[in-house]
Design an enzyme around this catalytic site. Sequence first.
Site, short mmCIF file in Angstrom:
data_model
loop_
_atom_site.label_atom_id
_atom_site.label_comp_id
_atom_site.label_asym_id
_atom_site.label_seq_id
_atom_site.Cartn_x
_atom_site.Cartn_y
_atom_site.Cartn_z
N MET A 138 0.83 -1.20 0.00
CA MET A 138 0.00 0.00 0.00
C MET A 138 0.87 1.27 0.00
O MET A 138 2.08 1.18 0.15
CB MET A 138 -0.89 0.00 1.24
CG MET A 138 -1.89 -1.14 1.22
SD MET A 138 -2.95 -1.14 2.67
CE MET A 138 -3.97 0.31 2.37
N HIS A 139 0.21 2.41 -0.14
CA HIS A 139 0.77 3.75 0.11
C HIS A 139 1.80 4.28 -0.90
O HIS A 139 2.08 5.47 -0.90
CB HIS A 139 1.45 3.84 1.50
CG HIS A 139 0.64 3.28 2.63
ND1 HIS A 139 -0.59 3.78 2.98
CD2 HIS A 139 0.88 2.26 3.49
CE1 HIS A 139 -1.05 3.11 4.02
NE2 HIS A 139 -0.19 2.17 4.35
N ASP A 186 -2.61 -4.89 0.16
CA ASP A 186 -2.29 -6.25 0.61
C ASP A 186 -2.97 -6.63 1.93
O ASP A 186 -3.42 -7.78 2.08
CB ASP A 186 -0.77 -6.48 0.66
CG ASP A 186 0.00 -5.39 1.37
OD1 ASP A 186 -0.63 -4.51 2.01
OD2 ASP A 186 1.24 -5.39 1.28
#
Length: 522
Positions: free
Chosen positions: A80-81, A248
């Site tokens: 992520m991110h 995820d």
Amino acid sequence: MPLLGIDVGTSSLKVVIASESGEILGEGVSEYPVSRPCSGWTEQDPELWWGALVLAVPQALAAASLRASDIRAVGLSGQMHGSVLLSRATVESRGVQGATIRPALLWNDQRTASQCERIESVVGGRRALVELVGNAALTGFTLPKLLWVREHEPELAARIASFMLPKDYIGFRLTGVCATDVGDASGTLLLDPEARAWSDRVLGLFGVEREILPSLHESGEVIGVITRWAAEQLGLNPDTPVIAGSGDNQAGAIGAGIVGTGQVLATLGTSGVIYAHADRPRRDAGETRSSTGRLHTMCAADGTKSQPGSWSLTGCMLSAAGSLQWARDTIAPGVPFDRLIDEASSVEPCARGLLFMPHLAGERCPYPDPAARGAWIGLTARHTRAHLIRAVIEGITMTMAQILDIVRGAGVEVRSVRLGGGGARSRFWRELQADLYGVPVATTNTEQGPAFGAAMLAGVGIGVWPDVASAASVCVHESERIEPEPVRAQRYSPAREAFAGLHAGLQDTFRSLGDIDRESQA
Ligand code: ADP
């Protein structure tokens, strides 16, 4: 009806092919490096992910003895991110070109501390930010990365035509479409999780143009179909549907069957993650700054085109089974984990009054304190290696139990906990989790994590199952369930009480020790 799930990890890309009964037919994996151009910076060139996919898909097909044309749908998940920034030319190539404006800043990049401070102060404090976007400003999140690029690389920032997350880059190369899902978007600080929409307020406050944002979807929604170009690259059929998927953590929770009220996933990997399903967007908004934003409020990946999904609350301790690994490597090098845990289980609960604080890499939850450090507290000459290890395992589990209590405190019901990560391999540790969590714990038949969840979402997207809960009831089964044992659990109560007060008492000492550490390196 074979379904392909993709997980764009930090060190490798994994591909899973699953059947409609949830059987794993084949897997593929291809690794890539993380680049660290400066201390605390982590970056990856997104073209590495595409290159890894081109290698991993044929591996999975060969392992499954399938032809590429057998694949019916593709689902996405990933780290992520991360900030993937595309130029106009790349967007207009509809995925044929993959060059990005600069390498993606990854989830664990630490360069944005000052941008995070600014975000919280512009919005009116941490609590106000948590109310708006469900999360405190952490250095790993995406908006601080966008602000950093604007401040430090203005000529590159001026070229941004589209911004997306790592798995969305793979979706873009597959379909030519710039799209994301509400779960992954929850990690950007730009999404209002309650509305499941971009936050106009945050976009306005930080001057983020709507045109650069990807289109937003529920996780079980089709974002597009595989283009002729991508089909040639991968050997898949053109026009195969691609499903939005999720980050995820959310996709992994789907893969573990966390889809209903009261269900929680506790993962004891290097870090430890508590992921709780929530029927409403519950927030961790306490009275003080340090009791606000310890948990992340995110959209769950259980929505479809016709049915918006629910939410999740997630808390992450940074060094969970990683602390056991450190202890093993330091005081029992070469001893297999099974043997070490047998040794620890042979001594009494609470390790003769010995506690272990597992904050070897600073801490995020239950105490957001980057300066926190680890400690054994209460050593005597009678303590042996077995006591030291037992205290480590208990300290990790007590910390996970504290996170679970914060989840409960935010109004989320906890009926049972499914277990994942390396720590779940030990029966002793599973029993300890049941006792300290105070609810039944269970392992499941699925160990493939996010890629498997992405394959399930692919099936939901094309109607193999009507919704994510139906997919989970077919594909995910509990393999072992352990009830908490109240008499055994009771023996830990005094130690847990002592443990709960340790961090507050040692916070200043940790800060001083950090200074000593830094000075000694200077
Ligand atoms: P990662 O986060 O790197 O994917 P894993 O989920 O694979 O980590 O967990 C690895 C950790 O699990 C090891 O560091 C160790 O602490 C723990 N572990 C490994 N094997 C066992 C075992 N048999 N029993 C209990 N814990 C184990």
